[in-house]
Design a protein around this motif. Structure first.
Motif, short mmCIF file in Angstrom:
data_model
loop_
_atom_site.label_atom_id
_atom_site.label_comp_id
_atom_site.label_asym_id
_atom_site.label_seq_id
_atom_site.Cartn_x
_atom_site.Cartn_y
_atom_site.Cartn_z
N PHE A 7 0.82 -1.21 0.00
CA PHE A 7 0.00 0.00 0.00
C PHE A 7 0.86 1.26 0.00
O PHE A 7 0.35 2.33 -0.34
N ASP A 8 2.13 1.17 0.38
CA ASP A 8 3.04 2.28 0.12
C ASP A 8 3.23 2.47 -1.38
O ASP A 8 3.24 3.61 -1.88
N VAL A 9 3.37 1.38 -2.10
CA VAL A 9 3.51 1.46 -3.56
C VAL A 9 2.25 2.06 -4.18
O VAL A 9 2.33 2.91 -5.08
N ILE A 10 1.08 1.66 -3.70
CA ILE A 10 -0.18 2.16 -4.26
C ILE A 10 -0.36 3.63 -3.93
O ILE A 10 -0.76 4.43 -4.80
N ALA A 11 -0.07 4.04 -2.70
CA ALA A 11 -0.26 5.44 -2.31
C ALA A 11 0.68 6.37 -3.05
O ALA A 11 0.31 7.48 -3.43
N GLU A 12 1.90 5.91 -3.30
CA GLU A 12 2.89 6.73 -4.01
C GLU A 12 2.80 6.57 -5.52
O GLU A 12 3.59 7.19 -6.25
N ARG A 13 1.90 5.73 -5.99
CA ARG A 13 1.65 5.53 -7.43
C ARG A 13 2.91 5.11 -8.18
O ARG A 13 3.21 5.62 -9.27
N ARG A 14 3.66 4.18 -7.59
CA ARG A 14 4.82 3.61 -8.26
C ARG A 14 4.35 2.40 -9.07
O ARG A 14 4.44 1.25 -8.65
N HIS A 15 3.87 2.67 -10.27
CA HIS A 15 3.20 1.64 -11.05
C HIS A 15 4.14 0.50 -11.44
O HIS A 15 3.76 -0.67 -11.42
N ALA A 16 5.37 0.82 -11.78
CA ALA A 16 6.30 -0.23 -12.22
C ALA A 16 6.66 -1.16 -11.07
O ALA A 16 6.97 -2.34 -11.29
N ASP A 17 6.61 -0.66 -9.82
CA ASP A 17 6.96 -1.50 -8.68
C ASP A 17 5.91 -2.59 -8.43
O ASP A 17 6.19 -3.53 -7.66
N VAL A 18 4.74 -2.46 -9.02
CA VAL A 18 3.73 -3.51 -8.86
C VAL A 18 4.24 -4.83 -9.44
O VAL A 18 4.06 -5.90 -8.83
N PHE A 19 4.89 -4.77 -10.60
CA PHE A 19 5.41 -5.99 -11.22
C PHE A 19 6.53 -6.59 -10.37
O PHE A 19 6.63 -7.81 -10.25
N ARG A 20 7.37 -5.74 -9.79
CA ARG A 20 8.43 -6.26 -8.93
C ARG A 20 7.86 -6.89 -7.67
O ARG A 20 8.38 -7.90 -7.19
N PHE A 21 6.79 -6.31 -7.14
CA PHE A 21 6.17 -6.86 -5.93
C PHE A 21 5.57 -8.24 -6.21
O PHE A 21 5.76 -9.18 -5.42
N VAL A 22 4.88 -8.39 -7.32
CA VAL A 22 4.28 -9.69 -7.66
C VAL A 22 5.38 -10.72 -7.95
O VAL A 22 5.25 -11.90 -7.57
N ALA A 23 6.45 -10.30 -8.61
CA ALA A 23 7.56 -11.22 -8.85
C ALA A 23 8.18 -11.68 -7.54
O ALA A 23 8.58 -12.85 -7.40
N ARG A 24 8.25 -10.79 -6.56
CA ARG A 24 8.77 -11.18 -5.25
C ARG A 24 7.87 -12.20 -4.58
O ARG A 24 8.35 -13.16 -3.94
N LEU A 25 6.55 -12.03 -4.69
CA LEU A 25 5.63 -13.03 -4.15
C LEU A 25 5.89 -14.40 -4.76
O LEU A 25 5.89 -15.43 -4.06
N LEU A 26 6.11 -14.41 -6.07
CA LEU A 26 6.33 -15.68 -6.77
C LEU A 26 7.66 -16.30 -6.36
O LEU A 26 7.74 -17.52 -6.14
#
Length: 632
Positions: A259-278
């Protein structure tokens, strides 16, 4: 070496030990105490909440030779031990309806129920688990014996799906006393888990027990089974990390980073976050469920405060800080999108769960913040009618500094156009209301009186020492406003005015008339809510109603329309005449309320936005400039 699972070892032996189901346990205990036990019971509720346990406790209480005066079984005698453990007992029979569901099994049960109990003071209790699996023919075979059972025979049906019994055999419900079991709350589950660990000689913090209780989803058996699984993995005292590794849970700290990524609108970090989950081996289904719980907790913190949410004590301050970054409406939209993702089960069945999760989180990151209608109108009015940048980033939306430049409205009226009508005070209380232009609303003014001659010294006073010593000037008439006109009686009808009606003022007057219902027969305001009004020549108001509307008959005569015309005329300050016409059939479902076609959510939203912009031209300008979207 064999051991008994915790769910079986710590199964309740008395009515008082059953958690959360006091409305059932106390009723059954009182029935045993007062000898008012029914011949058939139906226990309904989710799995693992105590249905079969309470059925066994009831059988123990009925057949216990050392039963207390309050109706509680002793739990230690030979009869109680056999029934509690589910071992063979002549007078208590447990049947799995999932594997004994046919009509022959029901007939066999009916024949066995005819035999008397083993002793004169005992009861025969038949516990049928998963009762919804019985066929319609099996239920029909049991109808007669349930209506007129043999003496000292009791049936207990346990089911997780009572609606199937309602569909297969409705008469069964009237022959049984029904009890609905509740899910066990998280607080009760944590307290019970703590008691079990204390009995096992193990100490654990709430940060260990809370995820287990939340994962159990209201089931005591599931909670004890999960605890048994965690204890099997660890040596000594379990930790929060052990719980997450064993159960595959996603930690709250990971959601806070998201939610830090979402609040700061770091759109590219969404892909890195999901890759980390995987990479770390998290299950996307488990992440999805935890995401819904986390957004729900944020919404509760936003609305009621950090103490109202079921979160760890060390995270309450951090959760409150994250909740301040989002508006309650934005959190609600996120929670709605999470619920829609798996509304039909497609997420669990999908082979591309990663893509769906990335798409969902990107929608969160690109989510524009919601603003109220009052904020839009206040922002427009604060710039003299010109659109301004939306308010700041208090709810996690686009910052004011990043707002796009204001574009000139291609449909804005020129400077010579009439002024915009005033807004309602309820929508913009802090704004000065502009007065309507005389070009828009024409009001009949009484003729000015004849000018009255007054002496010059009464009309003018020369400044001292500078007034010339000259002859007095000829008398000149005083302004017409200086002499108020003579009062005249209030006319019965609004004064007649020439010129066309103002459409905005007409719509407002019509809306006020529909809310008050003045001058209309009973039931007519409801029928006219879907009508459309338009200004005609010479004070005529054209009202278009849906096809086959009863209004056409009820207001067909001039005498029937006269009270409505007078009430509308008083609001407009002039005399008006009403004419009713029938609208055309609209198969599209939208368009202004005159069609009788199918209404969709999109057409209803479009009509609502159209009505708002018609009443408030400033709002129409803001919608054009900011590309606003109307949400519920």
């Amino acid at each position: 070496m064999s051991r008994t699972a915790l769910a079986r070892t710590y199964r309740p032996r008395t009515f008082a030990e059953v958690a959360t189901q006091e409305h059932v346990s106390e009723t059954l205990r009182a029935a045993v105490q007062r000898d008012r036990v029914a011949h058939a019971y139906l226990f309904c509720g989710p799995r693992g909440v105590g249905k079969t346990t309470l059925a066994r406790v009831l059988a123990m209480a009925l057949n216990c030779a050392s039963r207390g005066a309050d109706g509680e079984p002793c739990g230690v005698c030979d009869s109680c031990q056999k029934i509690w453990a589910g071992r063979t007992s002549l007078d208590v029979v447990e049947i799995d309806a999932a594997s004994n569901r046919g009509v022959d099994d029901a007939r066999d049960l009916r024949e066995r129920a005819m035999y008397s109990p083993s002793e004169e003071d005992r009861f025969k209790v038949y516990i049928i688990d998963e009762a919804h699996m019985l066929t319609r023919e099996a239920w029909n075979a049991l109808l007669k014996i349930l209506e007129e059972p043999p003496p000292r025979v009791i049936f207990v049906f346990a089911t997780t799906e009572p609606q199937k019994i309602q569909q297969a055999a409705p008469p069964i419900l009237s022959r049984c006393q029904r009890f609905d079991f509740r899910r066990i709350g998280t607080t009760d589950l944590v307290r019970r888990l703590r008691e079990v660990l204390a009995a096992e000689g193990i100490q654990a913090a709430d940060e260990v027990l809370l995820p287990i209780a939340q994962k159990a989803d209201g089931g005591m058996r599931d909670a004890l089974s999960l605890l048994d699984q965690v204890l099997s993995f660890t040596e000594g005292t379990p930790t929060a990390g052990d719980v997450r590794r064993v159960l595959g849970l996603v930690g709250s700290e990971l959601y806070l980073e998201l939610f830090d990524v979402i609040a700061e609108r770091r759109h590219a970090d969404v892909f890195r976050f999901v890759a980390r989950l995987l990479e770390e081996g998290y299950d996307f289904t488990e992440f999805y469920r935890g995401l819904a719980d986390f957004i729900r907790a944020l919404l509760i913190v936003k609305l009621e405060g950090a103490d109202a949410a079921e979160v760890r004590d060390d995270l309450r301050g951090v959760m409150a800080a994250r909740a301040e970054q989002f508006a309650a409406g934005d959190l609600l939209r996120m929670l709605s999108q999470v619920a829609e993702l798996d509304a039909d089960g497609r997420f669990r069945k999908s082979g591309e769960q990663r893509i769906l999760i990335e798409l969902l989180l990107l929608r969160f990151a690109y989510l524009e913040r919601t603003v109220t209608l009052e904020e839009v109108l206040a922002a427009v009015a604060g710039n003299g009618g010109a659109p301004a940048a939306p308010p700041g980033n208090g709810s996690g939306g686009r910052a004011a500094a990043e707002a796009p430049p204001v574009r000139r409205n291609p449909v804005a009226p020129p400077s010579s156009a009439p002024a915009a009508p005033p807004l309602r005070r309820s929508e913009a209380p802090a704004r000065a209301e502009p007065q309507p232009s005389p070009a828009v609303v024409t009001v009949a003014v009484p003729p000015a009186p004849e000018p009255v001659a007054v002496p010059a010294q009464e009309a003018r006073v020369a400044p001292p020492e500078t007034a010339p010593a000259a002859a007095p000037a000829p008398a000149e008439p005083a302004p017409a406003a200086a002499a108020p006109p003579a009062p005249r009686p209030e006319p019965e009808q609004p004064p007649q005015a020439d010129g066309p009606l103002d459409p905005v003022q007409l719509r407002r007057a019509w809306k006020s008339l529909m809310e008050d219902g003045e001058g209309m027969p009973p039931g007519v305001p409801f029928l006219l809510k879907s009508a459309a009004v338009a200004a005609g020549p010479g004070g005529e108001v054209r009202v278009t109603v849906p096809p086959a509307s009863p209004v056409l008959d009820r207001l067909s005569t001039p005498a029937a329309r006269k009270p409505l015309e007078e009430a509308l005329g008083r609001r407009l300050g002039r005399r008006v005449s009403l004419s009713f016409t029938q609208g055309q059939q609209d198969a599209g479902g939208g368009g202004g309320g005159t069609g009788a076609g199918r209404i969709t959510a999109e057409s209803a939203r479009r009509d609502r936005l159209r009505r708002l912009t018609e009443e408030e031209p400033l709002l129409a300008v803001a919608v054009q400039e900011w590309d606003l979207e109307l949400v519920d």
